[in-house]
Design a protein around this motif. Structure first.
Motif, PDB file in Angstrom:
ATOM      1  N   LEU A   1       0.885  -1.068  -0.004  1.00 41.58           N
ATOM      2  CA  LEU A   1      -0.032   0.157  -0.090  1.00 41.58           C
ATOM      3  C   LEU A   1       0.704   1.220   0.093  1.00 41.58           C
ATOM      4  CD1 LEU A   1      -2.718  -1.071   2.698  1.00 41.58           C
ATOM      5  CD2 LEU A   1      -2.918  -1.016   0.139  1.00 41.58           C
ATOM      6  N   ALA A   2       0.374   2.262  -0.935  1.00 42.69           N
ATOM      7  CA  ALA A   2       1.269   3.612  -0.714  1.00 42.69           C
ATOM      8  C   ALA A   2       1.577   3.926   0.742  1.00 42.69           C
ATOM      9  CB  ALA A   2       0.691   4.644  -1.648  1.00 42.69           C
ATOM     10  N   HIS A   3       0.643   3.730   1.630  1.00 42.01           N
ATOM     11  CA  HIS A   3       0.786   3.927   3.142  1.00 42.01           C
ATOM     12  C   HIS A   3       1.983   3.564   3.647  1.00 42.01           C
ATOM     13  CE1 HIS A   3      -0.577   4.733   7.272  1.00 42.01           C
ATOM     14  NE2 HIS A   3      -0.458   3.419   7.299  1.00 42.01           N
ATOM     15  N   HIS A   4       2.724   2.344   3.090  1.00 43.47           N
ATOM     16  CA  HIS A   4       3.639   1.638   3.718  1.00 43.47           C
ATOM     17  C   HIS A   4       4.770   2.570   3.848  1.00 43.47           C
ATOM     18  CE1 HIS A   4       1.442  -2.373   3.280  1.00 43.47           C
ATOM     19  NE2 HIS A   4       0.879  -1.797   4.053  1.00 43.47           N
TER      20      HIS A   4
ATOM     21  N   ALA B   1      -4.584   2.424  -1.342  1.00 43.20           N
ATOM     22  CA  ALA B   1      -4.189   2.672  -2.544  1.00 43.20           C
ATOM     23  C   ALA B   1      -2.774   1.557  -2.709  1.00 43.20           C
ATOM     24  CB  ALA B   1      -3.589   3.829  -2.794  1.00 43.20           C
ATOM     25  N   ILE B   2      -2.951   0.845  -3.779  1.00 46.74           N
ATOM     26  CA  ILE B   2      -1.740  -0.021  -4.165  1.00 46.74           C
ATOM     27  C   ILE B   2      -0.485   0.742  -4.642  1.00 46.74           C
ATOM     28  CG2 ILE B   2      -2.968  -2.057  -4.361  1.00 46.74           C
ATOM     29  CD1 ILE B   2      -1.071  -1.487  -7.385  1.00 46.74           C
ATOM     30  N   GLY B   3       0.644   0.320  -4.260  1.00 45.10           N
ATOM     31  CA  GLY B   3       1.815   0.982  -4.628  1.00 45.10           C
ATOM     32  C   GLY B   3       2.828   1.061  -3.657  1.00 45.10           C
ATOM     33  N   ASP B   4       4.242   0.962  -3.976  1.00 40.30           N
ATOM     34  CA  ASP B   4       5.231   1.061  -3.111  1.00 40.30           C
ATOM     35  C   ASP B   4       5.930   2.476  -3.065  1.00 40.30           C
ATOM     36  OD1 ASP B   4       6.678   1.061  -5.282  1.00 40.30           O
ATOM     37  OD2 ASP B   4       7.638  -0.823  -5.179  1.00 40.30           O
TER      38      ASP B   4
ATOM     39  N   VAL C   1     -14.949   8.330   5.123  1.00 40.11           N
ATOM     40  CA  VAL C   1     -15.696   7.216   4.392  1.00 40.11           C
ATOM     41  C   VAL C   1     -14.825   6.136   3.835  1.00 40.11           C
ATOM     42  CG1 VAL C   1     -16.887   6.496   2.173  1.00 40.11           C
ATOM     43  CG2 VAL C   1     -17.374   8.716   3.485  1.00 40.11           C
ATOM     44  N   GLY C   2     -13.273   6.490   3.539  1.00 38.38           N
ATOM     45  CA  GLY C   2     -12.508   5.694   2.870  1.00 38.38           C
ATOM     46  C   GLY C   2     -11.573   5.155   4.096  1.00 38.38           C
ATOM     47  N   LEU C   3     -11.879   4.195   4.918  1.00 39.56           N
ATOM     48  CA  LEU C   3     -10.798   3.636   5.667  1.00 39.56           C
ATOM     49  C   LEU C   3     -10.057   2.638   5.168  1.00 39.56           C
ATOM     50  CD1 LEU C   3     -13.511   3.114   8.842  1.00 39.56           C
ATOM     51  CD2 LEU C   3     -11.852   4.973   8.206  1.00 39.56           C
ATOM     52  N   PRO C   4      -8.933   2.291   6.059  1.00 40.18           N
ATOM     53  CA  PRO C   4      -8.047   1.177   5.539  1.00 40.18           C
ATOM     54  C   PRO C   4      -8.571   0.075   5.022  1.00 40.18           C
ATOM     55  CG  PRO C   4      -7.155   2.037   7.643  1.00 40.18           C
ATOM     56  CD  PRO C   4      -8.618   2.711   7.469  1.00 40.18           C
TER      57      PRO C   4
ATOM     58  N   CYS D   1      -3.642   6.810  -7.538  1.00 41.86           N
ATOM     59  CA  CYS D   1      -3.587   6.819  -9.130  1.00 41.86           C
ATOM     60  C   CYS D   1      -3.404   5.544  -9.729  1.00 41.86           C
ATOM     61  CB  CYS D   1      -2.649   7.879  -9.478  1.00 41.86           C
ATOM     62  SG  CYS D   1      -0.882   7.257  -9.286  1.00 41.86           S
ATOM     63  N   THR D   2      -3.256   4.375  -8.922  1.00 39.03           N
ATOM     64  CA  THR D   2      -2.984   3.146  -9.580  1.00 39.03           C
ATOM     65  C   THR D   2      -4.184   2.561  -9.732  1.00 39.03           C
ATOM     66  OG1 THR D   2      -2.736   2.296  -7.054  1.00 39.03           O
ATOM     67  CG2 THR D   2      -0.469   2.914  -8.565  1.00 39.03           C
TER      68      THR D   2
END
Ligand code: SF4
Ligand code: SF4
Length: 331
Positions: A204-207, A241-244, A288-291, A266-267
């Motif tokens: 996840l982009a959060h990581h 959001a997926i992505g590194d 609204v958008g939670l993990p 954006c992915t």
């Protein structure tokens, strides 16, 4: 190093050229050296190749006739199907043919077909509402399988379109995909449900975000330029959001959230139709958008607990535009 050159053709359809700009940043010695290292032979690219006019048409004709083998077809930008399915909104200069027609024809010849960027993967920015061009991706129309090539499309090696999603995608995502194809190290098992390579889609982009400590304590920025987490008020979608993006640097350092800009996911298919990218939509004060993988009730309980335990240092820094209090041992 591989002995046999891998022929690569890069087309631009409904594209802003940003994906190309991104990949040109790749490698300490530059993109062209990087391509060479992995035996990738660039047959043609509209922005960086010398050939133009008749020479290009000749290159394409040789591929279509089978005279030149096409190992990898990269398409950047969405396929414009309008008007009325003809594709004629986007013609190849010097021909009466649409990019829809050419991409479909060359995709049949390609051993691997790669969508470069979210436009080519899912439709992306040109597909945003309203869309008079009827834009779509190569293998998807938003989140729906199909797109320009049809849901049953498989390349010569039996793979679906490989979706290197992102707007723009990280140069490393593009090049690692091409390198893995050149060395035959990418299989269907290495793609997620939307055809995105798992080497970046498994994150996840959060990581790895530099604001993770603020996230943990729900110490949030209220306005842009503050140091706190951007999820609660400023629209950050990185927990979904997926992505590194936050684990590998862009342009030598940084990411959207590192630069103070909320992740807009954006992915993902249809990301372009989000509104108010810098505002978190809420119902009764709850985002609204939670993990992705956390039950809402747990998140709410943990958020309340962590807010009550927020260290003074973290709270102060979250609401400042720079670090105003350094870590130190408590009394
Ligand atoms: S994915 Fe983004 S950067 Fe790439 S062509 Fe589309 S709009 Fe441009
Ligand atoms: S700003 Fe976004 S990516 Fe960074 S910690 Fe907060 S939610 Fe995660």
């Amino acid at each position: 190093m591989v002995a046999v050159p891998t022929n690569l053709l890069w087309l631009q359809a409904g594209s802003c050229g940003g994906c190309t700009m991104s990949v040109l940043e790749q490698g300490a010695s530059g993109w062209f050296a990087e391509l060479k290292t992995f035996g990738l032979n660039l047959l043609w690219h509209p922005s960086v190749s010398e050939e133009s006019g008749e020479e290009v048409l000749d290159i394409l004709a040789r591929i279509e006739s089978g005279e030149t083998l096409l190992d990898i077809l990269c398409v950047e930008g969405s396929i414009l199907r309008g008007p009325q399915g003809t594709g004629m909104f986007n013609r190849l200069s010097g021909t009466k043919r649409s990019l829809l027609d050419i991409a479909c024809s060359l995709a049949k010849r390609a051993q691997y077909c790669v969508a470069i960027g979210s436009c080519a993967a899912f439709g992306g920015v040109p597909a945003g509402d309203p869309d008079p061009t009827d834009a779509c991706g190569l293998h998807y129309d938003g989140a729906e399988a199909g797109g320009a090539l049809g849901r049953d499309y498989r390349s010569g090696k039996g793979l679906p379109v490989i979706n290197v999603a992102g707007c723009a995608p990280h140069p490393g995502w593009i090049m690692e995909t091409l390198q893995a194809l050149a060395t035959h190290d990418l299989t269907a098992a290495d793609l997620d449900a939307l055809g995105r390579p798992t080497f970046f889609a498994a994150h996840l982009a959060h990581h790895g975000c530099s604001r993770n400590e603020f996230y943990e304590f729900k110490a949030s920025a209220r306005v842009l330029s503050e140091r706190g987490c951007l999820m609660e008020h400023l629209g950050c979608k990185a927990t979904q959001a997926i992505g590194d993006c936050n684990q590998r640097a862009w342009n030598g350092g940084g990411s959207c959230t590192h630069g103070g800009f909320a992740c807009i996911s954006c992915t993902a298919p249809n990301f372009e139709n989000g509104r108010n990218f810098h505002v978190t939509p809420k119902i009764a004060g709850i985002p609204v958008g939670l993990p992705l993988d956390m039950p809402k009730a747990w998140f709410m309980t943990l958020a309340a607990l962590s807010k009550s335990a927020t260290p003074e240092r973290v709270r102060k820094n979250a609401e400042a535009d720079r670090i105003v209090e350094n870590p130190r041992r408590g009394k």
